[in-house]
Design a protein around this motif. Structure first.
Motif, PDB file in Angstrom:
ATOM      1  N   LYS A  51      49.848  39.793  54.152  1.00 33.84           N
ATOM      2  CA  LYS A  51      48.522  39.395  53.665  1.00 33.84           C
ATOM      3  C   LYS A  51      48.137  40.256  52.473  1.00 33.84           C
ATOM      4  O   LYS A  51      48.579  41.386  52.326  1.00 33.84           O
ATOM      5  N   THR A  52      47.279  39.702  51.629  1.00 36.59           N
ATOM      6  CA  THR A  52      46.800  40.432  50.465  1.00 36.59           C
ATOM      7  C   THR A  52      45.752  41.462  50.881  1.00 36.59           C
ATOM      8  O   THR A  52      44.865  41.166  51.667  1.00 36.59           O
ATOM      9  N   PHE A  53      45.884  42.668  50.347  1.00 32.19           N
ATOM     10  CA  PHE A  53      44.888  43.716  50.556  1.00 32.19           C
ATOM     11  C   PHE A  53      44.901  44.651  49.359  1.00 32.19           C
ATOM     12  O   PHE A  53      45.695  44.478  48.435  1.00 32.19           O
ATOM     13  N   ARG A  54      44.016  45.622  49.363  1.00 34.17           N
ATOM     14  CA  ARG A  54      43.918  46.574  48.250  1.00 34.17           C
ATOM     15  C   ARG A  54      44.257  47.979  48.713  1.00 34.17           C
ATOM     16  O   ARG A  54      43.943  48.363  49.833  1.00 34.17           O
ATOM     17  N   ILE A  55      44.885  48.726  47.819  1.00 40.53           N
ATOM     18  CA  ILE A  55      45.157  50.146  48.029  1.00 40.53           C
ATOM     19  C   ILE A  55      44.464  50.898  46.902  1.00 40.53           C
ATOM     20  O   ILE A  55      44.555  50.505  45.739  1.00 40.53           O
ATOM     21  N   GLY A  56      43.807  51.975  47.243  1.00 43.82           N
ATOM     22  CA  GLY A  56      43.136  52.774  46.224  1.00 43.82           C
ATOM     23  C   GLY A  56      43.502  54.232  46.338  1.00 43.82           C
ATOM     24  O   GLY A  56      43.775  54.737  47.425  1.00 43.82           O
ATOM     25  N   GLY A  57      43.512  54.901  45.217  1.00 44.29           N
ATOM     26  CA  GLY A  57      43.798  56.328  45.182  1.00 44.29           C
ATOM     27  C   GLY A  57      44.060  56.758  43.748  1.00 44.29           C
ATOM     28  O   GLY A  57      43.559  56.149  42.802  1.00 44.29           O
ATOM     29  N   MET A  58      44.856  57.785  43.618  1.00 42.03           N
ATOM     30  CA  MET A  58      45.197  58.324  42.302  1.00 42.03           C
ATOM     31  C   MET A  58      46.602  57.867  41.926  1.00 42.03           C
ATOM     32  O   MET A  58      47.476  57.740  42.784  1.00 42.03           O
ATOM     33  N   VAL A  59      46.814  57.644  40.625  1.00 43.19           N
ATOM     34  CA  VAL A  59      48.154  57.322  40.133  1.00 43.19           C
ATOM     35  C   VAL A  59      48.933  58.636  40.104  1.00 43.19           C
ATOM     36  O   VAL A  59      48.513  59.609  39.479  1.00 43.19           O
ATOM     37  N   GLU A  60      50.037  58.679  40.831  1.00 46.14           N
ATOM     38  CA  GLU A  60      50.848  59.891  40.963  1.00 46.14           C
ATOM     39  C   GLU A  60      51.365  60.348  39.591  1.00 46.14           C
ATOM     40  O   GLU A  60      51.863  59.544  38.804  1.00 46.14           O
ATOM     41  N   GLU A  61      51.236  61.640  39.328  1.00 43.38           N
ATOM     42  CA  GLU A  61      51.728  62.221  38.075  1.00 43.38           C
ATOM     43  C   GLU A  61      53.238  61.998  37.946  1.00 43.38           C
ATOM     44  O   GLU A  61      53.981  62.229  38.891  1.00 43.38           O
ATOM     45  N   ILE A  77      50.841  55.181  44.031  1.00 41.93           N
ATOM     46  CA  ILE A  77      49.436  55.470  44.338  1.00 41.93           C
ATOM     47  C   ILE A  77      49.419  56.472  45.487  1.00 41.93           C
ATOM     48  O   ILE A  77      50.150  56.310  46.463  1.00 41.93           O
ATOM     49  N   THR A  78      48.598  57.503  45.363  1.00 38.50           N
ATOM     50  CA  THR A  78      48.522  58.531  46.396  1.00 38.50           C
ATOM     51  C   THR A  78      47.077  58.864  46.744  1.00 38.50           C
ATOM     52  O   THR A  78      46.178  58.704  45.912  1.00 38.50           O
ATOM     53  N   ASP A  79      46.886  59.316  47.976  1.00 38.43           N
ATOM     54  CA  ASP A  79      45.586  59.866  48.378  1.00 38.43           C
ATOM     55  C   ASP A  79      45.756  61.365  48.622  1.00 38.43           C
ATOM     56  O   ASP A  79      44.979  61.971  49.343  1.00 38.43           O
ATOM     57  N   LYS A  82      49.755  60.843  51.322  1.00 35.91           N
ATOM     58  CA  LYS A  82      50.866  59.887  51.339  1.00 35.91           C
ATOM     59  C   LYS A  82      50.978  59.213  49.982  1.00 35.91           C
ATOM     60  O   LYS A  82      49.994  59.073  49.259  1.00 35.91           O
ATOM     61  N   ILE A  83      52.194  58.763  49.667  1.00 42.54           N
ATOM     62  CA  ILE A  83      52.465  58.103  48.391  1.00 42.54           C
ATOM     63  C   ILE A  83      53.041  56.720  48.682  1.00 42.54           C
ATOM     64  O   ILE A  83      53.961  56.588  49.479  1.00 42.54           O
ATOM     65  N   ILE A  84      52.499  55.701  48.020  1.00 44.10           N
ATOM     66  CA  ILE A  84      52.981  54.330  48.166  1.00 44.10           C
ATOM     67  C   ILE A  84      53.527  53.859  46.813  1.00 44.10           C
ATOM     68  O   ILE A  84      52.796  53.855  45.822  1.00 44.10           O
TER      69      ILE A  84
END
Length: 147
Positions: A51-61, A77-79, A82-84
């Motif tokens: 299913k479609t969903f959103r992930i939010g966080g910082m763009v990993e350096e 994307i990381t919080d 964890k890194i996705i």
């Protein structure tokens, strides 16, 4: 046919049309509903599969890599906990940068998030409230573990 029966049929038809309209609106709303998850929630398996969903966080350096076709971009994307990994095919917003906040919408496929939309912050202090809360919680958890 009596006038009373005609009125009854008219009222019944009106109620049936109203019920059908409400059902269509609720169905459309359910199909367009998109939930927000943090990278930690996705890594823990709490995000929906298929299913479609959103992930939010910082763009990993250091994670942004462009493919030879010029349109496909890979990043993470990381919080901070964890890194996705994310892949996106399309034009990125001008404000999309490493170390900055972003929200991506798409589906999780085989451990990689296939984004269909990328949203970047609009000024230096902005981050979606959900993403800011997720980063804050991940930082607190990391501090607790390190102590």
């Amino acid at each position: 046919m009596k006038a009373r029966n005609k009125r009854l049929i008219l009222v019944g038809s009106g109620v049936a049309l109203l019920v059908a309209a409400v059902a269509l609106v609720l169905s459309a709303f359910q199909q367009n509903l998109v939930f927000f998850h943090t990278p930690s929630e996705v890594a823990a398996g709490k995000a929906p599969t298929g299913k479609t969903f959103r992930i939010g966080g910082m763009v990993e350096e250091g994670s942004i890599a462009r493919e030879a076709d010029g349109l496909t971009v890979r990043f993470a994307i990381t919080d901070t906990a964890k890194i996705i990994p994310v892949t996106y095919r399309g034009t990125l917003p001008d404000l999309f940068k490493e170390g900055k906040g972003a929200v991506v919408q798409g589906r999780l496929e085989g451990g990689v998030f296939r984004a269909t939309e990328v949203l970047a912050k609009h000024d230096e202090n902005y981050m979606p409230p959900e993403a800011a809360h997720a980063v804050e919680q991940a930082q607190k958890a990391a501090q607790t573990v390190s102590q």
